[in-house]
Design an enzyme around this catalytic site. Structure first.
Site, short mmCIF file in Angstrom:
data_model
loop_
_atom_site.label_atom_id
_atom_site.label_comp_id
_atom_site.label_asym_id
_atom_site.label_seq_id
_atom_site.Cartn_x
_atom_site.Cartn_y
_atom_site.Cartn_z
N ASP A 131 0.86 -1.18 0.00
CA ASP A 131 0.00 0.00 0.00
C ASP A 131 0.90 1.23 0.00
O ASP A 131 2.11 1.10 -0.22
CB ASP A 131 -0.97 -0.04 1.20
CG ASP A 131 -2.29 0.63 0.85
OD1 ASP A 131 -2.31 1.87 0.82
OD2 ASP A 131 -3.28 -0.07 0.57
N HIS A 166 -3.82 4.05 -3.63
CA HIS A 166 -3.08 3.22 -2.67
C HIS A 166 -1.70 2.88 -3.20
O HIS A 166 -1.22 1.75 -3.05
CB HIS A 166 -3.86 1.94 -2.35
CG HIS A 166 -5.10 2.22 -1.55
ND1 HIS A 166 -5.08 2.37 -0.18
CD2 HIS A 166 -6.39 2.40 -1.92
CE1 HIS A 166 -6.31 2.63 0.25
NE2 HIS A 166 -7.12 2.66 -0.78
N GLU A 181 -10.89 3.60 -4.26
CA GLU A 181 -10.65 4.85 -3.51
C GLU A 181 -9.73 5.84 -4.22
O GLU A 181 -8.75 6.32 -3.64
CB GLU A 181 -10.09 4.53 -2.12
CG GLU A 181 -11.07 3.77 -1.26
CD GLU A 181 -10.62 3.70 0.20
OE1 GLU A 181 -11.42 4.10 1.06
OE2 GLU A 181 -9.50 3.24 0.48
#
Ligand SMILES: *[C@@H]1O[C@H](CO)[C@@H](O)[C@H](O)[C@H]1NC(C)=O
Ligand SMILES: *[C@@H]1O[C@H](CO)[C@@H](O)[C@H](O)[C@H]1NC(C)=O
Ligand SMILES: *[C@@H]1O[C@H](CO)[C@@H](O)[C@H](O)[C@H]1NC(C)=O
Ligand SMILES: *[C@@H]1O[C@H](CO)[C@@H](O)[C@H](O)[C@H]1NC(C)=O
Ligand SMILES: *[C@@H]1O[C@H](CO)[C@@H](O)[C@H](O)[C@H]1NC(C)=O
Ligand SMILES: *[C@@H]1O[C@H](CO)[C@@H](O)[C@H](O)[C@H]1NC(C)=O
Ligand SMILES: *[C@@H]1O[C@H](CO)[C@@H](O)[C@H](O)[C@H]1NC(C)=O
Ligand SMILES: *[C@@H]1O[C@H](CO)[C@@H](O)[C@H](O)[C@H]1NC(C)=O
Length: 597
Positions: free
Chosen positions: A219, A272, A343
């Protein structure tokens, strides 16, 4: 001699323990006890008679035999007189018959596999039968992987009492999973998880017939995966000891396969992304050095620190994605590869001059155009490398109205139960891991530091009596996991698009020290709901009350095997079945349950 045998048999029958009931998890689809004549099993001498030599099954048999011998299991949680139900049909109430038995017990298990060649991939046939009688034990399995499933049921059937191993009576089991994809997600990016603890998850998954370990490898915070093409990426591992070498991955894949578990890697992009990538070329990453800005939320560049996203308009982004995929694609053997896709934060791209210029060039361009550019550029790269491999993507871009090829990409749904019907109606295949039911990391409070909301002042009352900083509050109990009907409101045809489900443990507050206790035994609730369902197939009633003693028993079994699975209740509740139920009425859940369908 006949009289002696008769007396031995009689002795055995007298010894049949009242109330002892095996209760394997997941419950097989169909179990029929034929009598209650305890059948002695000579475990130390137990041998496998296979219709063709096979290393995977021979090794697995030695392992389960070792477990049976060392644990000497006797069910910890059985159904008592308070229960009005028959959770796992008991042998002890059935008519006893005197049968000639093998002196010293059964010492052979016959295993017949139909197809030794079927690879371990999504949808492989996992159908098996187990037939136990005084004359022998026979397992018929569609594939090697089905036989492994049979073994973990078999190992939970054997109990140890009066200094001998036995099965409580003649029994026939027919079993086959409802869903092909039964998964667990772990995250090795926020905190590192040791290989030993990943192996342990594989062991536990295999015991409960979960068959897909999805590893969110990296990440923004760290990159623990050694990539030969870009060795500098692991400069962003937390330490030289917190790195997976290619050999580690190869061994993990073999280890998992031998236990019927697929390994599905995820390299999350374009969001990410920061650690690792930035070591190759800082220009690959937008906003990686920005303040994440949740204090002034309109400027927020990410949902958690540190922020960072791949620059969608930097051509090198795609070269690097391509190279990493080519390398991992030769290591990972699964027909699915997870490309992330969750996201994406628009503000982050204010830190990319390329993207800002692109928007300035044409004022009608939207963020959707930008993310569509990413999809249209990235997906063909994965496709060209391996046309046979499908991709898994988080649902986010589709929910944001981007176009994603339905035949190439399976969507993993995490935002909430309400999106499952929407996605399958649009024709996508879906893996369900709705955060409102299947996220195992919820309910532990916030981890963001310097947070004044924890001050005990009136202004903070709502916060501290509310989610307490856990964005996906509450904690998901095994009951909440099990009760989730993720195919509710779908037609049969729509339900065909649900490939299965995953529980997910994100690792902001998890590392090797706590991973097992946070996952187990809760993941076993999903293991059963994806294998044989959360409802009684005849009545349609939720069988959560029935699962109670089974999951208690399974947890004790895991502890007996040496795993640190969490306690679910005071032990009193285990040894006094259903004394800790909320309602004395054992069928109270039936009506609640039916309201949902
Ligand atoms: C379960 O097995 C019994 C006995 O073999 C059989 O009568 C019954 O039809 C089976 N039920 C299902 C759902 O397969
Ligand atoms: C799976 O295997 C079983 C047993 O070999 C067989 O009866 C069944 O038809 C197979 N299912 C599929 C979908 O091939
Ligand atoms: C980012 O850029 C967009 C488009 O130029 C603009 O609307 C938005 O306000 C900017 N966000 C921040 C936090 O500056
Ligand atoms: C980036 O790739 C696009 C599409 O292939 C191409 O049109 C463009 O010229 C490239 N830009 C640079 C700076 O190489
Ligand atoms: C500007 O962007 C819009 C939306 O992507 C597109 O339809 C249009 O063709 C673009 N115009 C030019 C001149 O590139
Ligand atoms: C996606 O499209 C639907 C239907 O046109 C619309 O209701 C929804 O607001 C759109 N979502 C986004 C994030 O643009
Ligand atoms: C099914 O639909 C009902 C009625 O809209 C809703 O209350 C329920 O939450 C839905 N169930 C799931 C699992 O989505
Ligand atoms: C138990 O609950 C069910 C469902 O609400 C109800 O139909 C039944 O009458 C109750 N039984 C008793 C004994 O109260």
């Amino acid at each position: 001699m006949k009289l002696l045998l008769f007396l031995i048999s009689l002795f055995h029958i007298v010894q049949v323990s009242v109330g002892a009931k095996v209760n394997p998890l997941p419950a097989p689809r169909n179990t029929t006890w034929l009598d209650s004549n305890s059948i002695e099993i000579n475990v130390p001498a137990l041998t496998l008679r296979l219709n063709r030599p096979n290393d995977v099954l021979e090794d697995a048999f030695i392992r389960i035999k070792g477990s049976i011998e060392s644990v000497k299991w006797y069910p910890a949680a059985t159904e008592g007189p308070m229960s009005s139900m028959q959770p796992f049909p008991t042998a002890t109430n059935l008519k006893k018959r005197l049968l000639r038995r093998q002196i010293g017990g059964i010492s052979t298990v016959d295993v017949n596999v139909d197809d030794f060649n079927a690879d371990l991939q999504l949808g492989v046939n996992e159908t098996y039968t187990i037939d136990v009688s005084s004359s022998g034990i026979t397992i018929n399995a569609a594939t090697v992987w089905a036989a492994l499933d049979a073994f973990t049921t078999f190992q939970q059937l054997i109990i140890y009492e009066n200094n001998q191993f036995s099965i409580e009576g003649s029994v026939s089991i027919w079993d086959s999973p409802l869903f092909g994809h039964r998964g667990l997600l772990i995250d090795t990016g926020r905190n590192f998880i040791s290989l030993a603890k990943i192996y342990e998850q594989v062991d536990l998954m295999s015991l409960s017939k979960l068959n897909a370990l999805h590893i969110h490898f990296e990440d923004t915070a760290s990159w623990p995966l050694f990539i030969e093409a870009f060795p500098e990426m692991t400069n962003d591992a937390y330490s030289p000891r917190e790195i997976y070498q290619p050999g580690d991955l190869v061994n993990l894949i073999i280890y998992a396969k031998n236990r019927g578990v697929r390994i599905i890697p995820e390299i999350d992009a374009p969001a990410h992304a920061r650690a690792g990538w930035q070591q190759i070329d800082p220009s690959l990453i937008a906003c990686g050095n920005s303040w994440w800005s949740n204090d002034v939320y309109t400027f927020a560049t990410g949902n958690e620190p540190p922020p960072g996203q791949l620059d969608i308009l930097y051509n090198k982004t795609y070269d690097v994605l391509d190279t990493i995929y080519q390398e991992l694609g030769t290591i990972f053997t699964d027909n699915f590869y997870h490309i992330g896709g969750d996201e994406i934060n628009g503000n982050c791209y204010n830190f990319s001059s390329r993207i800002q210029e692109w928007f300035a060039e044409n004022s009608t361009r939207t963020y959707n155009d930008l993310t569509q550019y990413y999809l249209d550029t990235a997906i063909p790269i994965f496709e060209q490398n391996n046309p046979n491999r499908k991709l898994i993507m988080w649902e986010d871009m589709v929910l944001n109205n981007n176009t994603v090829p339905k035949d190439r990409v399976v969507l993993q749904s995490w935002n909430g139960a309400q999106y499952i019907p929407q996605l399958v109606k649009e024709g996508y295949d879906v893996i369900v891991s709705s955060s409102d039911h299947f996220y195992l990391d919820c309910g532990y409070g916030g981890w963001i530091t310097n947070d004044p909301r924890y001050l005990d002042i009136p202004a903070n009352e709502d916060f501290n009596n509310g989610n307490g900083g856990s964005w996906c509050n509450p904690y998901k109990t095994w009951q909440r996991i099990y009760d989730y009907d993720f195919t509710a409101n779908l037609t049969d045809a729509e339900a065909q698009h649900v490939l299965g489900a995953e529980v997910a443990l994100w690792s902001e507050q998890v590392d090797s020290t706590v991973i097992t206790q946070k996952i187990w035994p809760r993941a076993a609730a999903l293991a059963e709901s994806t294998w044989s369902g959360n409802r009684d197939p005849d009545t349609g009633y939720l069988r959560t009350t029935e699962l109670t003693q089974r999951i208690f028993n399974f947890r004790e079994y895991l502890v007996a095997l040496g795993y640190d699975a969490s306690p679910l209740v005071p032990k009193y509740c285990i040894v006094n079945p259903h004394s800790c139920d909320f309602y004395k009425n054992q069928t109270i859940l039936d009506e609640f349950g039916l309201q949902q369908t």
